[in-house]
Motif scaffolding. Structure first.
Motif, PDB file in Angstrom:
ATOM      1  N   LEU A 102      52.957 -22.988  22.508  1.00 35.03           N
ATOM      2  CA  LEU A 102      52.315 -23.125  23.963  1.00 35.03           C
ATOM      3  C   LEU A 102      51.403 -24.209  24.192  1.00 35.03           C
ATOM      4  CD1 LEU A 102      51.865 -21.774  26.795  1.00 35.03           C
ATOM      5  CD2 LEU A 102      50.032 -20.524  26.188  1.00 35.03           C
ATOM      6  N   GLY A 103      50.408 -24.556  23.303  1.00 34.68           N
ATOM      7  CA  GLY A 103      49.635 -25.756  23.439  1.00 34.68           C
ATOM      8  C   GLY A 103      50.525 -27.155  23.320  1.00 34.68           C
ATOM      9  N   ALA A 104      51.522 -27.136  22.430  1.00 33.08           N
ATOM     10  CA  ALA A 104      52.111 -28.410  22.333  1.00 33.08           C
ATOM     11  C   ALA A 104      53.187 -28.529  23.689  1.00 33.08           C
ATOM     12  CB  ALA A 104      53.242 -27.881  21.105  1.00 33.08           C
ATOM     13  N   SER A 105      53.749 -27.322  24.182  1.00 34.17           N
ATOM     14  CA  SER A 105      54.587 -27.432  25.361  1.00 34.17           C
ATOM     15  C   SER A 105      53.707 -27.807  26.456  1.00 34.17           C
ATOM     16  CB  SER A 105      55.170 -25.826  25.666  1.00 34.17           C
ATOM     17  OG  SER A 105      56.054 -25.646  24.365  1.00 34.17           O
ATOM     18  N   LEU A 106      52.490 -27.409  26.680  1.00 32.31           N
ATOM     19  CA  LEU A 106      51.770 -27.714  27.865  1.00 32.31           C
ATOM     20  C   LEU A 106      51.069 -29.177  27.880  1.00 32.31           C
ATOM     21  CD1 LEU A 106      49.662 -24.405  28.277  1.00 32.31           C
ATOM     22  CD2 LEU A 106      51.483 -25.333  29.835  1.00 32.31           C
ATOM     23  N   ALA A 107      50.950 -29.678  26.304  1.00 37.89           N
ATOM     24  CA  ALA A 107      50.613 -30.894  26.335  1.00 37.89           C
ATOM     25  C   ALA A 107      51.787 -31.971  26.864  1.00 37.89           C
ATOM     26  CB  ALA A 107      50.158 -31.311  25.007  1.00 37.89           C
ATOM     27  N   MET A 108      52.823 -31.401  26.390  1.00 32.78           N
ATOM     28  CA  MET A 108      54.075 -32.366  26.823  1.00 32.78           C
ATOM     29  C   MET A 108      54.532 -32.219  28.399  1.00 32.78           C
ATOM     30  SD  MET A 108      56.735 -31.257  23.414  1.00 32.78           S
ATOM     31  CE  MET A 108      56.031 -31.655  21.986  1.00 32.78           C
ATOM     32  N   TRP A 109      53.943 -31.084  28.824  1.00 37.26           N
ATOM     33  CA  TRP A 109      54.231 -30.728  30.406  1.00 37.26           C
ATOM     34  C   TRP A 109      53.264 -32.044  30.995  1.00 37.26           C
ATOM     35  CZ3 TRP A 109      50.979 -29.515  34.007  1.00 37.26           C
ATOM     36  CH2 TRP A 109      51.565 -29.375  35.433  1.00 37.26           C
ATOM     37  N   ALA A 110      52.034 -31.862  30.639  1.00 38.30           N
ATOM     38  CA  ALA A 110      50.845 -32.802  31.360  1.00 38.30           C
ATOM     39  C   ALA A 110      51.336 -34.375  31.246  1.00 38.30           C
ATOM     40  CB  ALA A 110      49.599 -32.620  30.633  1.00 38.30           C
ATOM     41  N   VAL A 111      52.062 -34.805  30.069  1.00 35.77           N
ATOM     42  CA  VAL A 111      52.450 -36.166  29.872  1.00 35.77           C
ATOM     43  C   VAL A 111      53.910 -36.437  30.649  1.00 35.77           C
ATOM     44  CG1 VAL A 111      53.557 -37.713  28.328  1.00 35.77           C
ATOM     45  CG2 VAL A 111      51.347 -36.401  27.510  1.00 35.77           C
ATOM     46  N   TRP A 112      54.496 -35.374  30.829  1.00 35.12           N
ATOM     47  CA  TRP A 112      55.830 -35.472  31.572  1.00 35.12           C
ATOM     48  C   TRP A 112      55.584 -35.593  33.131  1.00 35.12           C
ATOM     49  CZ3 TRP A 112      60.394 -36.196  30.618  1.00 35.12           C
ATOM     50  CH2 TRP A 112      61.643 -35.996  31.400  1.00 35.12           C
ATOM     51  N   MET A 113      54.442 -35.027  33.532  1.00 38.03           N
ATOM     52  CA  MET A 113      53.828 -35.151  35.052  1.00 38.03           C
ATOM     53  C   MET A 113      53.455 -36.279  35.259  1.00 38.03           C
ATOM     54  SD  MET A 113      54.836 -32.412  36.537  1.00 38.03           S
ATOM     55  CE  MET A 113      53.542 -32.662  37.952  1.00 38.03           C
ATOM     56  N   VAL A 114      52.524 -37.003  34.325  1.00 40.35           N
ATOM     57  CA  VAL A 114      51.704 -38.244  34.380  1.00 40.35           C
ATOM     58  C   VAL A 114      52.951 -39.503  34.539  1.00 40.35           C
ATOM     59  CG1 VAL A 114      50.471 -39.845  33.243  1.00 40.35           C
ATOM     60  CG2 VAL A 114      49.744 -37.680  33.299  1.00 40.35           C
ATOM     61  N   THR A 115      53.666 -39.291  33.417  1.00 44.47           N
ATOM     62  CA  THR A 115      54.838 -40.343  33.094  1.00 44.47           C
ATOM     63  C   THR A 115      55.779 -40.381  34.522  1.00 44.47           C
ATOM     64  OG1 THR A 115      55.979 -39.034  31.963  1.00 44.47           O
ATOM     65  CG2 THR A 115      54.868 -40.759  30.892  1.00 44.47           C
ATOM     66  N   THR A 116      56.006 -39.072  35.091  1.00 46.55           N
ATOM     67  CA  THR A 116      56.869 -38.925  36.414  1.00 46.55           C
ATOM     68  C   THR A 116      56.166 -39.760  37.237  1.00 46.55           C
ATOM     69  OG1 THR A 116      57.886 -36.838  35.608  1.00 46.55           O
ATOM     70  CG2 THR A 116      57.796 -37.438  37.782  1.00 46.55           C
ATOM     71  N   LEU A 117      54.723 -39.542  37.627  1.00 41.28           N
ATOM     72  CA  LEU A 117      54.142 -40.117  38.666  1.00 41.28           C
ATOM     73  C   LEU A 117      54.231 -41.671  38.375  1.00 41.28           C
ATOM     74  CD1 LEU A 117      50.603 -39.084  39.979  1.00 41.28           C
ATOM     75  CD2 LEU A 117      51.033 -41.591  39.641  1.00 41.28           C
ATOM     76  N   LEU A 118      54.120 -42.203  37.294  1.00 41.89           N
ATOM     77  CA  LEU A 118      53.970 -43.594  37.103  1.00 41.89           C
ATOM     78  C   LEU A 118      55.460 -44.290  37.067  1.00 41.89           C
ATOM     79  CD1 LEU A 118      51.683 -43.739  33.625  1.00 41.89           C
ATOM     80  CD2 LEU A 118      51.238 -44.477  36.112  1.00 41.89           C
ATOM     81  N   GLY A 119      56.538 -43.455  36.708  1.00 39.27           N
ATOM     82  CA  GLY A 119      57.530 -43.898  36.973  1.00 39.27           C
ATOM     83  C   GLY A 119      58.181 -44.245  38.374  1.00 39.27           C
ATOM     84  N   HIS A 120      57.794 -43.189  39.036  1.00 33.58           N
ATOM     85  CA  HIS A 120      58.119 -42.983  40.550  1.00 33.58           C
ATOM     86  C   HIS A 120      57.411 -44.180  41.350  1.00 33.58           C
ATOM     87  CE1 HIS A 120      58.784 -41.864  44.803  1.00 33.58           C
ATOM     88  NE2 HIS A 120      59.566 -41.164  44.310  1.00 33.58           N
ATOM     89  N   ALA A 121      56.077 -44.330  41.110  1.00 37.72           N
ATOM     90  CA  ALA A 121      55.216 -45.241  41.655  1.00 37.72           C
ATOM     91  C   ALA A 121      55.437 -46.814  41.332  1.00 37.72           C
ATOM     92  CB  ALA A 121      53.524 -45.196  41.092  1.00 37.72           C
ATOM     93  N   PHE A 122      55.823 -46.952  39.969  1.00 40.84           N
ATOM     94  CA  PHE A 122      56.233 -48.508  39.423  1.00 40.84           C
ATOM     95  C   PHE A 122      57.509 -48.669  39.335  1.00 40.84           C
ATOM     96  CE2 PHE A 122      51.742 -47.344  38.267  1.00 40.84           C
ATOM     97  CZ  PHE A 122      51.134 -48.547  39.232  1.00 40.84           C
TER      98      PHE A 122
END
Length: 203
Positions: A102-122
């Motif tokens: 669960l911890g590994a999956s949630l950490a990856m979810w958080a990174v996924w959200m941040v990189t999605t934001l960065l990818g869309h923004a830049f």
């Protein structure tokens, strides 16, 4: 970047990443995206691709068999290929704490959200040709998952079966998601058959 190219807003893209949390499914859905959006076709394609998670979840039974209800389904809801590979390595090392998954999956979810934001923004600032080497990054990341799963040369055969079935499905003109599904289910079935044969031999 792919979502931006299809006209999705930042909020829509973040919601897709948060709720779907499956990169391959998102890319397939975006490939099918049009106006009006083909909701049924995209949903069916994502369902077929994510069917591979069923045998993956079964393989994690040694760690998940003590969970039930919301704890079980909540953990499975955020299961992805990378956290699966890490948990398999944990199980083989004798550690069966589902909280690690669960911890590994949630950490990856958080990174996924941040990189999605960065990818869309830049993403609009980066215009790369279709064959640019950077697009191999996602394939390389998926290939790296095989490292913690490696148990020896006995693993090569199911992996080869999975690859060949996916290539055959692609060669037959079957578009996404059928090559992924054929490879996932064929490789899983081959691996399960070999494990059963080995277990019978030990018995």
């Amino acid at each position: 970047m792919a979502a931006d190219a299809k006209g999705l807003s930042l909020l829509e893209t973040l919601l897709m990443s948060a709720l779907v949390f499956a990169g391959t499914s998102q890319l397939v859905a975006l490939q099918l995206w049009s106006d009006p959006a083909p909701i049924l076709a995209a949903t069916l394609a994502c369902l077929v691709i994510n069917l591979r998670l069923a045998p993956m979840g079964a393989a994690l039974a040694p760690a998940l068999d003590r969970l039930s209800g919301l704890r079980l389904w909540g953990t499975l809801a955020v299961l992805v290929d990378n956290s699966f590979a890490l948990m398999v390595a944990e199980i083989r090392a004798g550690r069966r704490d589902a909280a690690f998954l669960l911890g590994a999956s949630l950490a990856m979810w958080a990174v996924w959200m941040v990189t999605t934001l960065l990818g869309h923004a830049f993403g609009a600032a980066v215009r790369l040709p279709p064959d640019h080497p950077v697009f191999f990054a996602s394939v390389a990341a998926l290939m790296s998952i095989l490292v913690p799963l490696w148990r020896g040369w006995s693993d090569v055969f199911p992996w080869c079966v999975a690859g060949l079935l996916a290539l055959c499905a692609q060669g037959l003109g079957l578009g996404a998601p059928w090559p992924v599904l054929a490879g996932a289910l064929g490789g899983a079935a081959t691996g399960a058959a070999l494990d059963r044969h080995r277990n019978r031999g030990r018995a």
